[in-house]
Design a protein around this motif. Structure first.
Motif, PDB file in Angstrom:
ATOM      1  N   VAL A  97       0.875  -1.171   0.000  1.00  0.00           N
ATOM      2  CA  VAL A  97       0.000   0.000   0.000  1.00  0.00           C
ATOM      3  C   VAL A  97       0.910   1.218   0.000  1.00  0.00           C
ATOM      4  O   VAL A  97       1.789   1.345   0.848  1.00  0.00           O
ATOM      5  N   VAL A  98       0.710   2.091  -0.998  1.00  0.00           N
ATOM      6  CA  VAL A  98       1.551   3.286  -1.137  1.00  0.00           C
ATOM      7  C   VAL A  98       0.706   4.544  -0.985  1.00  0.00           C
ATOM      8  O   VAL A  98      -0.489   4.542  -1.248  1.00  0.00           O
ATOM      9  N   ARG A  99       1.353   5.609  -0.532  1.00  0.00           N
ATOM     10  CA  ARG A  99       0.699   6.919  -0.419  1.00  0.00           C
ATOM     11  C   ARG A  99       1.206   7.760  -1.583  1.00  0.00           C
ATOM     12  O   ARG A  99       2.414   7.923  -1.765  1.00  0.00           O
ATOM     13  N   MET A 100       0.270   8.303  -2.378  1.00  0.00           N
ATOM     14  CA  MET A 100       0.618   9.113  -3.540  1.00  0.00           C
ATOM     15  C   MET A 100       0.703  10.592  -3.144  1.00  0.00           C
ATOM     16  O   MET A 100       0.111  11.013  -2.156  1.00  0.00           O
ATOM     17  N   LYS A 101       1.426  11.373  -3.927  1.00  0.00           N
ATOM     18  CA  LYS A 101       1.574  12.805  -3.650  1.00  0.00           C
ATOM     19  C   LYS A 101       0.253  13.543  -3.815  1.00  0.00           C
ATOM     20  O   LYS A 101      -0.062  14.432  -3.037  1.00  0.00           O
ATOM     21  N   GLY A 160     -10.934  11.339  -2.470  1.00  0.00           N
ATOM     22  CA  GLY A 160     -10.387  11.851  -1.217  1.00  0.00           C
ATOM     23  C   GLY A 160      -9.284  11.002  -0.617  1.00  0.00           C
ATOM     24  O   GLY A 160      -8.642  11.398   0.344  1.00  0.00           O
ATOM     25  N   SER A 161      -9.032   9.818  -1.168  1.00  0.00           N
ATOM     26  CA  SER A 161      -8.025   8.915  -0.627  1.00  0.00           C
ATOM     27  C   SER A 161      -6.652   9.174  -1.248  1.00  0.00           C
ATOM     28  O   SER A 161      -6.542   9.502  -2.420  1.00  0.00           O
ATOM     29  N   HIS A 162      -5.597   9.006  -0.445  1.00  0.00           N
ATOM     30  CA  HIS A 162      -4.222   9.108  -0.919  1.00  0.00           C
ATOM     31  C   HIS A 162      -3.598   7.726  -1.078  1.00  0.00           C
ATOM     32  O   HIS A 162      -2.515   7.605  -1.629  1.00  0.00           O
ATOM     33  N   GLU A 163      -4.246   6.682  -0.540  1.00  0.00           N
ATOM     34  CA  GLU A 163      -3.649   5.353  -0.477  1.00  0.00           C
ATOM     35  C   GLU A 163      -4.107   4.462  -1.623  1.00  0.00           C
ATOM     36  O   GLU A 163      -5.290   4.412  -1.964  1.00  0.00           O
ATOM     37  N   TRP A 164      -3.123   3.748  -2.206  1.00  0.00           N
ATOM     38  CA  TRP A 164      -3.364   2.848  -3.325  1.00  0.00           C
ATOM     39  C   TRP A 164      -2.674   1.521  -3.038  1.00  0.00           C
ATOM     40  O   TRP A 164      -1.600   1.485  -2.442  1.00  0.00           O
ATOM     41  N   GLU A 165      -3.272   0.416  -3.504  1.00  0.00           N
ATOM     42  CA  GLU A 165      -2.687  -0.912  -3.356  1.00  0.00           C
ATOM     43  C   GLU A 165      -2.127  -1.365  -4.690  1.00  0.00           C
ATOM     44  O   GLU A 165      -2.773  -1.235  -5.724  1.00  0.00           O
ATOM     45  N   VAL A 166      -0.899  -1.914  -4.662  1.00  0.00           N
ATOM     46  CA  VAL A 166      -0.249  -2.406  -5.876  1.00  0.00           C
ATOM     47  C   VAL A 166      -0.807  -3.786  -6.205  1.00  0.00           C
ATOM     48  O   VAL A 166      -0.768  -4.692  -5.378  1.00  0.00           O
ATOM     49  N   CYS A 202      -7.322   2.102  -5.906  1.00  0.00           N
ATOM     50  CA  CYS A 202      -7.589   3.090  -4.868  1.00  0.00           C
ATOM     51  C   CYS A 202      -8.210   2.395  -3.656  1.00  0.00           C
ATOM     52  O   CYS A 202      -9.147   1.615  -3.803  1.00  0.00           O
ATOM     53  N   LYS A 203      -7.700   2.680  -2.477  1.00  0.00           N
ATOM     54  CA  LYS A 203      -8.236   2.090  -1.248  1.00  0.00           C
ATOM     55  C   LYS A 203      -9.543   2.742  -0.832  1.00  0.00           C
ATOM     56  O   LYS A 203     -10.278   2.189  -0.028  1.00  0.00           O
ATOM     57  N   GLY A 204      -9.862   3.911  -1.378  1.00  0.00           N
ATOM     58  CA  GLY A 204     -11.090   4.613  -1.033  1.00  0.00           C
ATOM     59  C   GLY A 204     -12.293   4.125  -1.816  1.00  0.00           C
ATOM     60  O   GLY A 204     -13.318   3.777  -1.252  1.00  0.00           O
ATOM     61  N   GLY A 243     -11.947   1.945  -4.913  1.00  0.00           N
ATOM     62  CA  GLY A 243     -11.733   0.732  -5.681  1.00  0.00           C
ATOM     63  C   GLY A 243     -11.383   0.964  -7.152  1.00  0.00           C
ATOM     64  O   GLY A 243     -11.251   0.010  -7.911  1.00  0.00           O
ATOM     65  N   HIS A 244     -11.210   2.217  -7.563  1.00  0.00           N
ATOM     66  CA  HIS A 244     -10.860   2.534  -8.947  1.00  0.00           C
ATOM     67  C   HIS A 244      -9.489   1.955  -9.279  1.00  0.00           C
ATOM     68  O   HIS A 244      -8.561   2.050  -8.481  1.00  0.00           O
ATOM     69  N   GLN A 245      -9.362   1.322 -10.449  1.00  0.00           N
ATOM     70  CA  GLN A 245      -8.084   0.756 -10.878  1.00  0.00           C
ATOM     71  C   GLN A 245      -7.437   1.646 -11.917  1.00  0.00           C
ATOM     72  O   GLN A 245      -8.117   2.231 -12.766  1.00  0.00           O
ATOM     73  N   LEU A 246      -6.105   1.729 -11.863  1.00  0.00           N
ATOM     74  CA  LEU A 246      -5.351   2.593 -12.756  1.00  0.00           C
ATOM     75  C   LEU A 246      -4.088   1.869 -13.209  1.00  0.00           C
ATOM     76  O   LEU A 246      -3.375   1.293 -12.387  1.00  0.00           O
ATOM     77  N   LEU A 247      -3.827   1.870 -14.516  1.00  0.00           N
ATOM     78  CA  LEU A 247      -2.607   1.305 -15.071  1.00  0.00           C
ATOM     79  C   LEU A 247      -1.661   2.460 -15.355  1.00  0.00           C
ATOM     80  O   LEU A 247      -1.997   3.383 -16.095  1.00  0.00           O
ATOM     81  N   MET A 248      -0.468   2.423 -14.733  1.00  0.00           N
ATOM     82  CA  MET A 248       0.453   3.555 -14.788  1.00  0.00           C
ATOM     83  C   MET A 248       1.855   3.068 -15.167  1.00  0.00           C
ATOM     84  O   MET A 248       2.324   2.074 -14.613  1.00  0.00           O
TER      85      MET A 248
END
Length: 68
Positions: free
Chosen positions: A11-15, A21-27, A38-40, A42-47
Motif C-alpha cells: 500500500v503506497v501513499r501518492m503525492k 479523497g483517498s491518498h492510499e493505493w494498493e499495488v 484506490c483504497k477509497g 476501488g478505482h483501478q489505474l494502469l500507470m
C-alpha cells in the motif's frame, strides 16, 4: 535517492489525492506498468513505472512475507 522495491500487495501513499479523497493505493501488478487500486473507492489505474515511481510519496504497509 534510494531504490525502493515494490511488491504485489504493498500500500503506497501518492503525492496527489484521488478525487474520492483517498491518498492510499494498493499495488496489484508489477512490471513495465503498475496496476494500482484506490483504497477509497476501488478505482483501478494502469500507470507506467517511471510515472508511478515519481508519483509515490511513501510506502504505507507491506505484506509480512515480502519484508526482508
Amino acid at each position: 535517492m534510494a531504490f525502493i522495491r515494490y511488491y504485489i500487495g504493498d500500500v503506497v501513499r501518492m503525492k496527489k489525492q484521488h478525487p474520492c479523497g483517498s491518498h492510499e493505493w494498493e499495488v496489484k501488478r508489477i512490471g513495465t506498468d503498475f496496476l494500482i487500486t484506490c483504497k477509497g473507492c476501488g478505482h483501478q489505474l494502469l500507470m507506467p513505472r517511471p510515472k508511478f515511481e515519481k508519483a509515490v510519496k511513501s510506502l504505507v504497509s507491506r505484506l509480512p512475507e515480502n519484508e526482508a
